[in-house]
Design a protein around this motif. Structure first.
Motif, PDB file in Angstrom:
ATOM      1  N   LEU A  56       6.595  37.953   3.297  1.00  0.00           N
ATOM      2  CA  LEU A  56       7.095  37.193   4.360  1.00  0.00           C
ATOM      3  C   LEU A  56       7.503  38.093   5.511  1.00  0.00           C
ATOM      4  CD1 LEU A  56       9.706  35.017   2.211  1.00  0.00           C
ATOM      5  CD2 LEU A  56       7.136  34.607   2.581  1.00  0.00           C
ATOM      6  N   SER A  57       7.065  37.300   6.822  1.00  0.00           N
ATOM      7  CA  SER A  57       7.442  37.892   8.117  1.00  0.00           C
ATOM      8  C   SER A  57       7.689  36.544   9.016  1.00  0.00           C
ATOM      9  CB  SER A  57       6.588  38.895   8.726  1.00  0.00           C
ATOM     10  OG  SER A  57       5.297  38.153   8.824  1.00  0.00           O
ATOM     11  N   TRP A  58       8.440  36.758   9.765  1.00  0.00           N
ATOM     12  CA  TRP A  58       8.725  35.318  10.811  1.00  0.00           C
ATOM     13  C   TRP A  58       8.612  35.584  12.046  1.00  0.00           C
ATOM     14  CZ3 TRP A  58      11.649  37.318   6.432  1.00  0.00           C
ATOM     15  CH2 TRP A  58      11.676  36.382   5.072  1.00  0.00           C
ATOM     16  N   PRO A  59       8.081  34.783  12.770  1.00  0.00           N
ATOM     17  CA  PRO A  59       7.848  34.713  14.286  1.00  0.00           C
ATOM     18  C   PRO A  59       9.341  34.567  14.907  1.00  0.00           C
ATOM     19  CG  PRO A  59       6.754  32.860  13.455  1.00  0.00           C
ATOM     20  CD  PRO A  59       7.494  33.623  12.235  1.00  0.00           C
ATOM     21  N   ASP A  60       9.483  34.761  16.256  1.00  0.00           N
ATOM     22  CA  ASP A  60      10.562  34.405  16.636  1.00  0.00           C
ATOM     23  C   ASP A  60      11.078  32.902  16.625  1.00  0.00           C
ATOM     24  OD1 ASP A  60      10.406  37.075  17.692  1.00  0.00           O
ATOM     25  OD2 ASP A  60       9.756  36.449  19.908  1.00  0.00           O
ATOM     26  N   GLN A  61      12.339  32.841  16.387  1.00  0.00           N
ATOM     27  CA  GLN A  61      12.731  31.525  16.187  1.00  0.00           C
ATOM     28  C   GLN A  61      12.504  30.750  14.900  1.00  0.00           C
ATOM     29  OE1 GLN A  61      13.020  29.133  19.725  1.00  0.00           O
ATOM     30  NE2 GLN A  61      13.411  30.743  21.213  1.00  0.00           N
ATOM     31  N   GLU A  62      11.908  31.535  14.056  1.00  0.00           N
ATOM     32  CA  GLU A  62      11.609  30.872  12.802  1.00  0.00           C
ATOM     33  C   GLU A  62      12.216  31.839  11.637  1.00  0.00           C
ATOM     34  OE1 GLU A  62      10.092  28.498  11.672  1.00  0.00           O
ATOM     35  OE2 GLU A  62       9.234  27.657  13.470  1.00  0.00           O
ATOM     36  N   PRO A  63      12.720  31.055  10.564  1.00  0.00           N
ATOM     37  CA  PRO A  63      12.701  29.814  10.459  1.00  0.00           C
ATOM     38  C   PRO A  63      13.975  29.073  11.128  1.00  0.00           C
ATOM     39  CG  PRO A  63      13.673  30.735   8.361  1.00  0.00           C
ATOM     40  CD  PRO A  63      13.292  32.189   9.347  1.00  0.00           C
ATOM     41  N   ILE A  64      14.840  29.914  11.543  1.00  0.00           N
ATOM     42  CA  ILE A  64      16.018  29.544  12.244  1.00  0.00           C
ATOM     43  C   ILE A  64      16.507  30.249  13.391  1.00  0.00           C
ATOM     44  CG2 ILE A  64      18.545  29.293  12.223  1.00  0.00           C
ATOM     45  CD1 ILE A  64      18.307  28.854   9.027  1.00  0.00           C
ATOM     46  N   LYS A  65      16.576  29.967  14.663  1.00  0.00           N
ATOM     47  CA  LYS A  65      17.101  30.769  15.616  1.00  0.00           C
ATOM     48  C   LYS A  65      18.021  31.597  15.649  1.00  0.00           C
ATOM     49  CE  LYS A  65      17.425  30.410  20.707  1.00  0.00           C
ATOM     50  NZ  LYS A  65      17.590  29.277  22.023  1.00  0.00           N
ATOM     51  N   GLY A  66      18.128  32.912  15.736  1.00  0.00           N
ATOM     52  CA  GLY A  66      19.288  33.696  15.623  1.00  0.00           C
ATOM     53  C   GLY A  66      19.156  34.398  14.295  1.00  0.00           C
ATOM     54  N   ILE A  99       0.848  -1.240   0.084  1.00  0.00           N
ATOM     55  CA  ILE A  99       0.125   0.015  -0.011  1.00  0.00           C
ATOM     56  C   ILE A  99       0.845   1.232  -0.114  1.00  0.00           C
ATOM     57  CG2 ILE A  99      -0.124   0.298   2.402  1.00  0.00           C
ATOM     58  CD1 ILE A  99      -2.958   1.185   2.022  1.00  0.00           C
ATOM     59  N   GLU A 100       0.700   2.233  -0.708  1.00  0.00           N
ATOM     60  CA  GLU A 100       1.191   3.294  -0.951  1.00  0.00           C
ATOM     61  C   GLU A 100       0.382   4.569  -0.577  1.00  0.00           C
ATOM     62  OE1 GLU A 100       3.501   6.157  -4.211  1.00  0.00           O
ATOM     63  OE2 GLU A 100       3.355   3.780  -4.554  1.00  0.00           O
ATOM     64  N   TRP A 101       0.841   5.469   0.421  1.00  0.00           N
ATOM     65  CA  TRP A 101      -0.104   6.766   0.911  1.00  0.00           C
ATOM     66  C   TRP A 101       0.746   7.878   0.248  1.00  0.00           C
ATOM     67  CZ3 TRP A 101       0.498   2.860   4.447  1.00  0.00           C
ATOM     68  CH2 TRP A 101      -0.690   2.404   5.217  1.00  0.00           C
ATOM     69  N   ILE A 102       0.000   8.759  -0.251  1.00  0.00           N
ATOM     70  CA  ILE A 102       0.625  10.011  -0.800  1.00  0.00           C
ATOM     71  C   ILE A 102      -0.207  11.111  -0.215  1.00  0.00           C
ATOM     72  CG2 ILE A 102       0.943  11.414  -3.094  1.00  0.00           C
ATOM     73  CD1 ILE A 102       1.349   8.734  -4.452  1.00  0.00           C
ATOM     74  N   GLY A 103       0.415  12.530   0.122  1.00  0.00           N
ATOM     75  CA  GLY A 103      -0.104  13.697   0.145  1.00  0.00           C
ATOM     76  C   GLY A 103       0.814  14.680   0.898  1.00  0.00           C
ATOM     77  N   SER A 104       0.836  15.408   1.806  1.00  0.00           N
ATOM     78  CA  SER A 104       1.606  16.192   2.457  1.00  0.00           C
ATOM     79  C   SER A 104       1.504  16.415   3.992  1.00  0.00           C
ATOM     80  CB  SER A 104       1.232  17.677   2.031  1.00  0.00           C
ATOM     81  OG  SER A 104       1.504  17.903   0.444  1.00  0.00           O
ATOM     82  N   ILE A 105       2.541  16.552   4.382  1.00  0.00           N
ATOM     83  CA  ILE A 105       2.715  16.786   6.089  1.00  0.00           C
ATOM     84  C   ILE A 105       3.034  18.122   6.213  1.00  0.00           C
ATOM     85  CG2 ILE A 105       5.112  16.110   6.076  1.00  0.00           C
ATOM     86  CD1 ILE A 105       4.561  14.798   8.541  1.00  0.00           C
ATOM     87  N   GLN A 106       2.284  18.684   7.124  1.00  0.00           N
ATOM     88  CA  GLN A 106       2.555  20.218   7.734  1.00  0.00           C
ATOM     89  C   GLN A 106       3.528  20.134   8.879  1.00  0.00           C
ATOM     90  OE1 GLN A 106      -0.528  22.932   9.395  1.00  0.00           O
ATOM     91  NE2 GLN A 106      -0.364  23.814   7.469  1.00  0.00           N
ATOM     92  N   ILE A 107       4.655  21.078   8.578  1.00  0.00           N
ATOM     93  CA  ILE A 107       5.644  21.022   9.688  1.00  0.00           C
ATOM     94  C   ILE A 107       5.242  22.695  10.283  1.00  0.00           C
ATOM     95  CG2 ILE A 107       8.025  21.410  10.355  1.00  0.00           C
ATOM     96  CD1 ILE A 107       7.197  18.717   9.427  1.00  0.00           C
ATOM     97  N   GLU A 108       4.900  22.463  11.548  1.00  0.00           N
ATOM     98  CA  GLU A 108       4.641  23.888  12.440  1.00  0.00           C
ATOM     99  C   GLU A 108       5.656  24.843  12.679  1.00  0.00           C
ATOM    100  OE1 GLU A 108       1.918  23.057  15.431  1.00  0.00           O
ATOM    101  OE2 GLU A 108       0.746  21.677  14.344  1.00  0.00           O
ATOM    102  N   HIS A 109       6.820  24.120  13.272  1.00  0.00           N
ATOM    103  CA  HIS A 109       8.002  24.510  13.617  1.00  0.00           C
ATOM    104  C   HIS A 109       9.339  24.145  13.033  1.00  0.00           C
ATOM    105  CE1 HIS A 109       5.639  26.523  16.867  1.00  0.00           C
ATOM    106  NE2 HIS A 109       4.979  25.365  17.068  1.00  0.00           N
ATOM    107  N   SER A 110       9.894  24.998  12.146  1.00  0.00           N
ATOM    108  CA  SER A 110      11.394  24.679  11.807  1.00  0.00           C
ATOM    109  C   SER A 110      12.121  24.037  12.777  1.00  0.00           C
ATOM    110  CB  SER A 110      11.875  25.751  11.065  1.00  0.00           C
ATOM    111  OG  SER A 110      11.005  26.562  10.128  1.00  0.00           O
ATOM    112  N   GLY A 111      13.163  23.169  12.210  1.00  0.00           N
ATOM    113  CA  GLY A 111      14.176  22.499  13.166  1.00  0.00           C
ATOM    114  C   GLY A 111      14.499  21.108  12.499  1.00  0.00           C
TER     115      GLY A 111
END
Length: 461
Positions: free
Chosen positions: A351-361, A240-252
């Motif tokens: 584009l705007s990024w919250p704290d520690q996104e997409p990379i800390k610092g 069986i093969e599943w296909i779709g997308s996965i949502q990543i909430e926080h980079s890391g």
């Protein structure tokens, strides 16, 4: 309007008193002293009453004039109304109405940080619930570039976006075909914001994965599932093969683990060990071979925080990730050095990024691909960046603003012919405020965010 007038009230009172004082003193000078005590007494009374009448007449007259001006001419004048920030006030009242009806409401970054929204909703929530919502806001942030689609919560949802998001309306309609989208205006003249009401059925339709199941007799069955579960009558399955997308909430850095007879592919690369992932939507493919084992499907992940858990069903989507936009490469530090920590498609540039996104610092990014031109002519390209950015088109650096710790703007005019033109936008962020916006002004057209269909990732050209 009255509140703004209060600050000048002391000065107005002093000026009015000065006018009355001068009138009274002038009156005494016109009528010389008679030496008669009784006459002087009546004269003082006369001018005292006269001054009071004059002052009262002025105050009543000004009150009538101000009332007619504020609640008549100005109250019904579009020109005067547009002098106030109608958008902030209308968005704030939309939020309060949504809270009253217990409807989840999401705001674009610009609206999310409005002080009027924060304080008006604070007043309402403090009065009705006693909660202090200045820090924990009762509404949600939506960054369409990396937070769509929204996981289902079993209810209708309202989105309020600023008008710069007009170029992505087709994308939202593609996700949510039954959404009610309206351009809110004041007095049918002044554009304020975009209001999107999405029914809960549209959210539910996006959740899960599609699958292709192969039976032992060679027959194939296709379908979809809201979770990583086997279809009915799975006893005869060989694969069986599943296909779709996965949502990543926080980079890391992420680690995935699965059943022994499963293979996992993320971003079309077979997963081994751990890797850095940018936040947003990533294509996923899972293959389970029952000829090597009969384990039930299981997919777990270890988050950047170190927490291990099963991948939640609400992070799995039937739809594909963005196939248009520029390919973004993100680097640690502000000088584009070393290997990219993570890669993702960027469909449009608000584009705007919250704290520690997409990379800390501090971080830097390079967005690569092609700018698709359909109409020949002179184009104006505008980049607004905080901190800095550089624009390269057709292999030539057209402009750069690389002064750190402040906003930089690039604005150029160039003649372009139809076709796909190689483009690269380099961006860096040292800390503090961050933003990257890419506008264009095509021939005989107004300024707008460069639309999704004009940006092609380097792997899709």
């Amino acid at each position: 309007q009255s509140y703004r007038t209060l600050t000048s009230l002391p000065a107005i009172t002093l000026l009015a008193g000065d006018v009355v004082s001068r009138i009274l003193r002038g009156g005494f000078r016109v009528f010389p002293e008679t030496g008669n005590h009784l006459s002087e007494k009546y004269k003082q009374r006369f001018f005292g009453y006269f001054g009071t009448v004059i002052l009262g007449f002025c105050l009543i007259g000004s009150a009538v004039w101000e009332t007619d001006l504020y609640f008549g001419e100005q109250a019904h004048s579009i020109e005067y109304q547009s002098g106030f920030n109608l958008t902030q006030n209308m968005v704030a009242h939309e939020v309060i109405d949504a809270l009253k009806s217990d409807t989840p409401i999401y705001l674009s970054p610009w609206f999310y940080d409005y002080s009027q929204v924060r304080y008006l909703t604070y007043g309402y929530m403090k009065e009705t619930t006693g909660k202090n919502t200045l820090e924990e806001r009762p509404y949600f942030l939506i960054r369409p570039e990396d937070m769509l689609p929204i996981p289902t919560i079993g209810r209708d949802v309202i989105l309020l976006l600023d008008n710069d998001y007009q170029p992505i309306i087709d994308l939202i309609r593609n996700y949510y075909p039954n959404a009610k989208i309206t351009d809110e205006k004041w007095a049918d003249q002044i554009p304020l914001y975009i209001r999107i009401q999405i029914p809960k059925s549209d959210f539910a339709a996006l959740q899960g994965l599609t699958y292709t199941a192969t039976q032992s007799d060679g027959s194939v069955k296709t379908g979809s599932s809201t979770s990583l579960t086997l279809p009915q009558d799975a006893s005869e399955l060989t694969k069986i093969e599943w296909i779709g997308s996965i949502q990543i909430e926080h980079s890391g850095k992420y680690t995935f683990s699965s059943s022994d007879n499963m293979q996992l592919f993320v971003d079309d690369v077979q997963w081994t060990g751990n890797r850095d992932l940018c936040n947003g939507l990533h294509p996923i493919r899972i293959i389970q071979d029952f000829q090597t084992g009969q384990e039930a499907p299981e997919l777990r992940w270890t988050l950047p925080s170190g927490q291990e858990e099963p991948v939640p069903d609400q992070n799995l989507f039937i739809i594909k990730s963005f196939e248009q936009g520029l390919t973004g490469y993100y680097y640690q530090g502000s000088d584009w050095q070393g290997n990219a920590l993570c890669v993702k498609n960027t469909p449009f540039f608000m584009l705007s990024w919250p704290d520690q996104e997409p990379i800390k610092g501090s971080f830097s990014a390079s967005y690569k691909g092609f700018l698709r031109i359909s109409q020949p002519g002179t184009y104006q390209l505008i980049i607004q960046a905080d901190d800095g950015a550089r624009l390269t088109l057709d292999g030539k650096v057209l402009g750069e603003g690389l002064i750190p710790d402040q906003p930089n703007t690039i604005e150029i005019s160039i003649d372009l012919q139809p076709g796909d033109h190689p483009i690269q936008i380099d961006y860096f962020q040292n800390g503090g405020g961050n933003a990257l916006v890419f506008y264009w002004i095509p021939p005989d057209s107004p300024r707008a965010i460069v639309p999704i269909n004009a940006l092609i990732p380097e792997s899709k050209q």
